[in-house]
Design an enzyme around this catalytic site. Structure first.
Site, PDB file in Angstrom:
ATOM      1  NE  ARG A 172      -4.383  -7.030   7.281  1.00 60.27           N
ATOM      2  CZ  ARG A 172      -3.361  -6.188   7.450  1.00 60.27           C
ATOM      3  NH1 ARG A 172      -3.570  -4.999   8.008  1.00 60.27           N
ATOM      4  NH2 ARG A 172      -2.142  -6.536   7.067  1.00 60.27           N
ATOM      5  CD  GLU A 228       0.488  -0.577  11.011  1.00 58.43           C
ATOM      6  OE1 GLU A 228       0.611  -0.621   9.782  1.00 58.43           O
ATOM      7  OE2 GLU A 228       1.375  -0.108  11.752  1.00 58.43           O
ATOM      8  NE  ARG A 267       0.496  -5.028   9.808  1.00 60.98           N
ATOM      9  CZ  ARG A 267       1.723  -4.699  10.197  1.00 60.98           C
ATOM     10  NH1 ARG A 267       2.319  -5.380  11.135  1.00 60.98           N
ATOM     11  NH2 ARG A 267       2.351  -3.699   9.631  1.00 60.98           N
ATOM     12  N   GLY A 321       0.817  -1.213   0.000  1.00 59.69           N
ATOM     13  CA  GLY A 321       0.000   0.000   0.000  1.00 59.69           C
ATOM     14  C   GLY A 321       0.844   1.253   0.000  1.00 59.69           C
ATOM     15  NE  ARG A 347      -4.206  -2.920  -0.138  1.00 55.82           N
ATOM     16  CZ  ARG A 347      -3.242  -2.678   0.761  1.00 55.82           C
ATOM     17  NH1 ARG A 347      -2.032  -3.175   0.588  1.00 55.82           N
ATOM     18  NH2 ARG A 347      -3.482  -1.922   1.811  1.00 55.82           N
TER      19      ARG A 347
END
Ligand SMILES: O=C(O)C1=C[C@@H](OP(=O)(O)O)[C@@H](O)[C@H](O)C1
Ligand SMILES: C=C(OP(=O)(O)O)C(=O)O
Length: 452
Positions: free
Chosen positions: A366, A335, A407, A111, A139
């Site tokens: 996510r 995040e 993540r 990003g 995205r």
């Protein structure tokens, strides 16, 4: 254009179980957010800069490659005389040069590259195509594309508000007044502010959307600009005035990535014991610093020991302690959500984490991914409009999909400390910001002592 990080599927990584309280001692590599900001500013500066202790990961390598493609000089250099070498890779010397079209620039799934590079590339002279991994084309990029058009850049795209898109830089951008909707990502703001001093009229930017996520990351951008002598005014929340002028060359040292500390620090709450994170800055713009106040909500005790921060998780879940439920607005630091949702999934009380609706535009959706992985493991996670509701349920092992998202992979590792047989499908995607994760995590788990 670039394939996803893996054209083949690697073997699943079985998350190691904690055997007892940890005595972790972790030295993390540099911040992805700080590294990629300083690379952009150094490229636009009025002379060479050295970036010390930079992150060396896929996201930073993509930024380096993109800048080199535009003509910027970036060389690996030895540490300063007397300075300890960076175990994670060399320092970088960035030498600005007149930028030319770079052809097809590969943003990968980063990003920061997707949003920071286009405004900079608009200052080059020649054609540029912005593209990335297949998923990166999903995205959100509409605000970036529209901003370039409103700034007078002749953009060619298929109108879907996503990559790929192209333009031919003329070597200058008018700048001036601009409004954007940055509800989907703070990076839309940061990317424009970083290049704005080099716009002829600077930039008077106003955010017109109904929410503005990740404010600490915008504060990080403003601080990095001001540290290089750029005048940035903030007349109101969601409004920035960047005055035109030089960006000073400056040697900078990158802080360790405090957001990447999240799974390691949270491990103390899951496995018990303590985890030391080395050289935790006393003052920083990194949102990962919020872990000092967030993890105590789950029962951690956080103390400063010299330059380091020590997270003490007591006996932890593996020792029989229970984790409380937490209700949290995480709009400052989305995040951090994957690690915190993993904690909530292991708790004995319900949790609700909101302010993170824009995470649907992160490396993966996510919210859907966390719900899918936890629920597949026996948990109970419900998607909300802007967050997740997590209800306690006993978890079992099995497949944990990373979706190419570093993540998501580390969240699986955290759950796998106390849930036997969590199989993360691709632990290698942690190379996006932390290539050393598998080894660092194995070293951390190995400090756990049975029956200690
Ligand atoms: O500017 C940056 O370095 C970042 C900003 C945030 O993006 P969003 O505002 O899209 O969440 C954050 O989540 C991302 O990991 C890094
Ligand atoms: C959202 C993230 O990264 P980016 O948007 O910079 O790809 C992240 O690192 O959690």
């Amino acid at each position: 254009m670039a394939e996803s990080t893996h054209s083949h599927r690697p073997d699943p990584w079985i998350a190691p179980l904690a055997r007892g309280p940890l005595r972790g001692d972790v030295a993390l590599p540099g911040s992805k957010s700080l590294t990629n900001r300083e690379l952009v500013l150094a490229a636009l500066a009025d002379g060479p800069s050295t970036i010390r202790l930079p992150l060396h990961s896929r996201d930073s390598a993509l930024m380096v490659a993109a800048l080199r493609q535009l003509g910027v000089g970036i060389d690996e250099v030895d540490p300063a005389p007397g300075a300890a070498p960076n175990p994670y890779g060399p320092d970088l010397r960035v030498t600005p040069a007149p930028m030319h079209g770079g052809g097809a620039v590969d943003c990968g799934l980063a990003g920061t590259v997707m949003r920071f590079l286009p405004p900079l590339a608009a200052l080059a002279t020649g054609p540029v195509t912005i593209d990335g991994d297949p998923y990166a084309r999903k995205r959100p990029m509409g605000a970036v594309i529209q901003a370039l058009v409103d700034l007078g850049v002749d953009v060619t795209d298929d109108g879907d508000g996503a990559m790929p898109f192209s333009f031919t830089g003329t070597g200058a951008v008018r700048g001036g007044a601009l409004s954007i909707d940055a509800s989907a990502s703070s990076q839309f703001v940061s990317g424009l502010l970083l290049s704005a001093p080099r716009f002829d009229e600077g930039l008077h930017l106003v955010h017109v959307g109904d929410r503005l996520p990740s404010l600490p990351h915008i504060d990080m951008t403003v601080a990095a600009l001001r540290a290089r002598g750029v005048r940035v005014d903030q007349p109101a929340v969601g409004e920035w005035v960047v005055h035109p002028g030089p960006i000073a060359a400056r040697d900078v040292t990158i802080e360790p990535d405090l957001s990447n500390a999240a799974p390691f620090a949270a491990a103390a709450l899951v496995a018990g014991g303590t985890v030391r994170i080395r050289t935790w800055p006393t003052a920083t713009t990194q949102v990962g610093a919020d872990l000092e106040t967030l993890l105590p909500l789950w029962g951690a005790t956080v103390t400063r020991d010299g330059e380091d921060l020590v997270f003490d998780g007591g006996v932890g879940v593996v020792g029989g302690a229970s984790l409380p439920g937490v209700t949290l607005d995480l709009s400052r630091g989305g995040e951090l959500a994957p690690a915190l949702v993993a904690l909530a999934a292991l708790a004995d009380e319900p949790s609700e984490i909101t302010g993170i609706g824009h995470l649907r535009g992160h490396e993966t959706d996510r919210l859907a991914a966390l719900a899918a992985d936890v629920n597949r493991s026996g948990g109970s996670v419900q998607e909300l409009d802007d967050g997740l509701r997590i209800t306690p349920a006993p978890l079992h092992g099995g497949g944990w999909a990373a979706y190419d998202d570093h993540r998501m992979a580390t969240a699986g590792a955290l759950v796998g400390l106390v849930v036997d047989g969590v199989a993360v499908d691709d632990i290698g995607c942690t190379a996006k910001t932390l290539p050393q994760f598998p080894g660092l995590w194995a070293d951390l788990v190995a400090t756990g002592t049975k029956g200690a």
